[in-house]
Write a protein that holds these residues in place. Sequence first.
Motif, PDB file in Angstrom:
ATOM      1  N   VAL A 140      26.356  58.444  32.060  1.00 29.33           N
ATOM      2  CA  VAL A 140      25.888  57.436  33.029  1.00 29.33           C
ATOM      3  C   VAL A 140      25.671  56.099  32.326  1.00 29.33           C
ATOM      4  N   LEU A 141      25.038  56.171  31.130  1.00 30.51           N
ATOM      5  CA  LEU A 141      24.849  54.943  30.357  1.00 30.51           C
ATOM      6  C   LEU A 141      26.193  54.304  30.019  1.00 30.51           C
ATOM      7  N   ALA A 142      27.150  55.148  29.577  1.00 36.54           N
ATOM      8  CA  ALA A 142      28.479  54.638  29.259  1.00 36.54           C
ATOM      9  C   ALA A 142      29.173  54.095  30.509  1.00 36.54           C
ATOM     10  N   GLY A 143      28.952  54.781  31.665  1.00 33.93           N
ATOM     11  CA  GLY A 143      29.556  54.354  32.917  1.00 33.93           C
ATOM     12  C   GLY A 143      29.030  53.013  33.403  1.00 33.93           C
ATOM     13  N   LEU A 144      27.798  52.689  33.076  1.00 31.31           N
ATOM     14  CA  LEU A 144      27.252  51.379  33.406  1.00 31.31           C
ATOM     15  C   LEU A 144      27.751  50.315  32.430  1.00 31.31           C
ATOM     16  N   PHE A 145      27.873  50.731  31.166  1.00 34.83           N
ATOM     17  CA  PHE A 145      28.180  49.810  30.082  1.00 34.83           C
ATOM     18  C   PHE A 145      29.610  49.281  30.154  1.00 34.83           C
ATOM     19  N   PHE A 146      30.582  50.191  30.198  1.00 32.97           N
ATOM     20  CA  PHE A 146      31.984  49.798  30.067  1.00 32.97           C
ATOM     21  C   PHE A 146      32.513  48.977  31.251  1.00 32.97           C
ATOM     22  N   PRO A 147      32.258  49.386  32.505  1.00 42.00           N
ATOM     23  CA  PRO A 147      32.745  48.558  33.618  1.00 42.00           C
ATOM     24  C   PRO A 147      32.169  47.143  33.595  1.00 42.00           C
ATOM     25  N   LEU A 148      30.889  47.027  33.195  1.00 44.55           N
ATOM     26  CA  LEU A 148      30.283  45.703  33.120  1.00 44.55           C
ATOM     27  C   LEU A 148      31.004  44.841  32.091  1.00 44.55           C
ATOM     28  N   MET A 149      31.370  45.433  30.965  1.00 43.51           N
ATOM     29  CA  MET A 149      32.122  44.701  29.948  1.00 43.51           C
ATOM     30  C   MET A 149      33.511  44.321  30.467  1.00 43.51           C
ATOM     31  N   GLY A 150      34.122  45.201  31.255  1.00 43.23           N
ATOM     32  CA  GLY A 150      35.432  44.898  31.827  1.00 43.23           C
ATOM     33  C   GLY A 150      35.374  43.735  32.795  1.00 43.23           C
ATOM     34  N   VAL A 151      34.317  43.681  33.593  1.00 45.94           N
ATOM     35  CA  VAL A 151      34.142  42.573  34.542  1.00 45.94           C
ATOM     36  C   VAL A 151      34.003  41.250  33.792  1.00 45.94           C
ATOM     37  N   LEU A 152      33.179  41.257  32.724  1.00 40.90           N
ATOM     38  CA  LEU A 152      32.974  40.042  31.940  1.00 40.90           C
ATOM     39  C   LEU A 152      34.277  39.589  31.281  1.00 40.90           C
ATOM     40  N   SER A 153      35.104  40.532  30.843  1.00 37.35           N
ATOM     41  CA  SER A 153      36.393  40.208  30.239  1.00 37.35           C
ATOM     42  C   SER A 153      37.336  39.575  31.262  1.00 37.35           C
ATOM     43  N   SER A 154      37.345  40.131  32.470  1.00 42.19           N
ATOM     44  CA  SER A 154      38.199  39.582  33.532  1.00 42.19           C
ATOM     45  C   SER A 154      37.754  38.183  33.931  1.00 42.19           C
ATOM     46  N   LEU A 155      36.442  37.943  33.894  1.00 45.05           N
ATOM     47  CA  LEU A 155      35.935  36.613  34.214  1.00 45.05           C
ATOM     48  C   LEU A 155      36.460  35.564  33.238  1.00 45.05           C
ATOM     49  N   ALA A 156      36.624  35.974  31.951  1.00 45.04           N
ATOM     50  CA  ALA A 156      37.157  35.045  30.954  1.00 45.04           C
ATOM     51  C   ALA A 156      38.566  34.602  31.322  1.00 45.04           C
ATOM     52  N   VAL A 157      39.397  35.538  31.776  1.00 43.69           N
ATOM     53  CA  VAL A 157      40.761  35.196  32.196  1.00 43.69           C
ATOM     54  C   VAL A 157      40.722  34.276  33.419  1.00 43.69           C
ATOM     55  N   ALA A 158      39.805  34.556  34.342  1.00 42.58           N
ATOM     56  CA  ALA A 158      39.681  33.718  35.540  1.00 42.58           C
ATOM     57  C   ALA A 158      39.286  32.295  35.168  1.00 42.58           C
ATOM     58  N   VAL A 159      38.361  32.162  34.206  1.00 39.02           N
ATOM     59  CA  VAL A 159      37.945  30.830  33.761  1.00 39.02           C
ATOM     60  C   VAL A 159      39.131  30.067  33.174  1.00 39.02           C
ATOM     61  N   VAL A 160      39.945  30.740  32.368  1.00 38.41           N
ATOM     62  CA  VAL A 160      41.116  30.103  31.766  1.00 38.41           C
ATOM     63  C   VAL A 160      42.093  29.626  32.836  1.00 38.41           C
ATOM     64  N   LEU A 161      42.336  30.473  33.833  1.00 40.18           N
ATOM     65  CA  LEU A 161      43.283  30.091  34.887  1.00 40.18           C
ATOM     66  C   LEU A 161      42.772  28.905  35.698  1.00 40.18           C
ATOM     67  N   ILE A 162      41.467  28.912  35.985  1.00 39.02           N
ATOM     68  CA  ILE A 162      40.912  27.816  36.794  1.00 39.02           C
ATOM     69  C   ILE A 162      40.888  26.509  36.000  1.00 39.02           C
ATOM     70  N   TYR A 163      40.249  26.551  34.814  1.00 44.29           N
ATOM     71  CA  TYR A 163      40.121  25.325  34.026  1.00 44.29           C
ATOM     72  C   TYR A 163      41.464  24.920  33.423  1.00 44.29           C
ATOM     73  N   GLY A 164      42.268  25.919  33.000  1.00 45.95           N
ATOM     74  CA  GLY A 164      43.587  25.600  32.455  1.00 45.95           C
ATOM     75  C   GLY A 164      44.494  25.004  33.516  1.00 45.95           C
ATOM     76  N   GLY A 165      44.391  25.510  34.745  1.00 44.06           N
ATOM     77  CA  GLY A 165      45.171  24.930  35.840  1.00 44.06           C
ATOM     78  C   GLY A 165      44.787  23.479  36.100  1.00 44.06           C
ATOM     79  N   TYR A 166      43.488  23.202  36.009  1.00 44.60           N
ATOM     80  CA  TYR A 166      43.013  21.820  36.184  1.00 44.60           C
ATOM     81  C   TYR A 166      43.581  20.929  35.089  1.00 44.60           C
ATOM     82  N   LEU A 167      43.549  21.395  33.832  1.00 40.89           N
ATOM     83  CA  LEU A 167      44.079  20.609  32.725  1.00 40.89           C
ATOM     84  C   LEU A 167      45.579  20.389  32.873  1.00 40.89           C
ATOM     85  N   TYR A 168      46.296  21.381  33.380  1.00 34.45           N
ATOM     86  CA  TYR A 168      47.746  21.229  33.580  1.00 34.45           C
ATOM     87  C   TYR A 168      48.033  20.189  34.663  1.00 34.45           C
ATOM     88  N   LEU A 169      47.285  20.278  35.763  1.00 37.90           N
ATOM     89  CA  LEU A 169      47.496  19.340  36.865  1.00 37.90           C
ATOM     90  C   LEU A 169      47.126  17.916  36.475  1.00 37.90           C
TER      91      LEU A 169
END
Length: 590
Positions: free
Chosen positions: A245-274
Amino acid sequence: MVKVSKTGTVAFRELLSLVLTFRLDVAVVSLAIAFNSLATLLSPYVLSLTIDRGVVGADYASLPMYVGLYVLLVLAQWVTQVVRVSRTEVLGQKVLSSLRETMFRRYMSATLDFYQGYQVGDLVSRLVNDTSTVNEALVTGLLNVVGDLVSMLGSLAIMVYLSPQLTLASLVTVPPMVLVARVFGGRLRRAWREVRERVSRLTSIVEESASGIEVVKSFGLEDSVLSRFERTSREVYSQTIRASVLAGLFFPLMGVLSSLAVAVVLIYGGYLYLSGALSIGVLVAFTQYVNRLMGPINDLVFMYDSLQTALAALDRNYEVLKSGQVESDEGIDLVDVRGEVVFDHVWFEYVPGIPVLKDVNITIRPGEVVALVGHTGAGKTTMANLLMKFYEPTRGRILVDGVDIRNVRRSSLRRFISYIPQETFLFPGTVIDNIRVVKPEASDEEVIEVCRRLGIHRFVERLPNGYYTDVGEVGKRLSTGERQLIAIARALLKDSRIVIVDEALSSVDSETEEMLKKAIRELLRGRTGIVIAHRLTTARDCDRVIVLADGRVVEQGTFSELMAKRGVFYSMYVSQVGGVGEATVAQEAR
């Protein structure tokens, strides 16, 4: 992120030194990691050049070159990854074998006190399960972590080179990831250590129940043993669920935070490209670098669970390896032993303050056979254990041919002593293999000749496959008496000057008893013999009888002298054999 205890730090350092003994394998893996990381880091950059110069820049002449270079880098990634994975596995298996051999060597050199502090199943679990966990997470796992770190740092460096602003934006989720790992880390380690402890208990129950199945069934203990197993199994289940249960709480939360990093790059990187501050090729490469940055971070985080389990297992291994209860084999070598044994004012305590032997003084002459008799707990077996150097006297000394055995190497001393315990242990295999275990180079004819001398050749021949009969696990296919006959043959083949026999005649039939007596007489002929006599009639065949009571020598003399004396031995003999009249006393004395 991984918290390591002081003990765990030392254990990890020793494990690292073990890994580094395989220098060639470490070098090959290191080179594979380096080239794999280089190819992995260069491929997104080459892709950005392909897009920006070859496609967007319409440089069609250079486009095939960029594409070809990109393909070569991808192939290099594949080849180096194959080498990295395969050689890492080879290195891991070498370390695993070495660690297991070290632990088993530790088991073999341990004192008897060591084994009293552990259950057999627990020792098996530490040797098999814990070492495997350590290898998977701390050897092969950490080598992969090294590759991930190189990839992560390299990706970060190139990202800073391509766009410092976008790099800073992509790192916004790293602090929360570190914080989450710190919050869950200690709890996960404690939870998985509890799992391993309970698995060890479960292993112990299975080991003990299988070894003592006859006792379990004869006393109708099946339900009791099953209840213990089910209770411990439920504990394993509940503790594993808690850790999961501890591992089940831990790993998905880390996955969400990792995906957010990609989202930030796409949003801010898209702005810089435009806004014209970033090319499309760099943006595409940057998304790959973010994945290469967050991928290793995720791998490190996903490894966290395994590292916690492995560190707990490493602690358990280190606890055994550094327990300090090791038999030293330092000292001088005995040569040409005649067989004189002297107990000189020997005191011994298993528990401090509670003496088991009290000022024991006896001298056994070379070639003399003595019987040690006394009630249970009198100290008979303790004297044998001290002579074998299983324990050291608390006070006093034991001499063999005038040499204090504390100054003698254990292996040298035991080379001149044969010990036949009351409960004989046989190894899996055949009768002839079990006799030959003390002298592996002995031929079949030599073993058979030993059995002929003892008068047990016909007994062995009557077994289903004669000398090649499989004795079963720990010799369960043979009776107690048959196992003792094999032990006697084993001792004669060893040809030691001193023989200790803990006789077990009370649990054999009359035919086997007579065979055992004849075999023991032949074995003791011309040797110094110490017979721990449970059946007092055995003492009649000995040169001298030593009577122990409450850890002291209270009487000694020949059988006839002690019978005529009508003291402690006489009372014990009458109590065991039955009423003895005057005529019988005279007859026994003769």
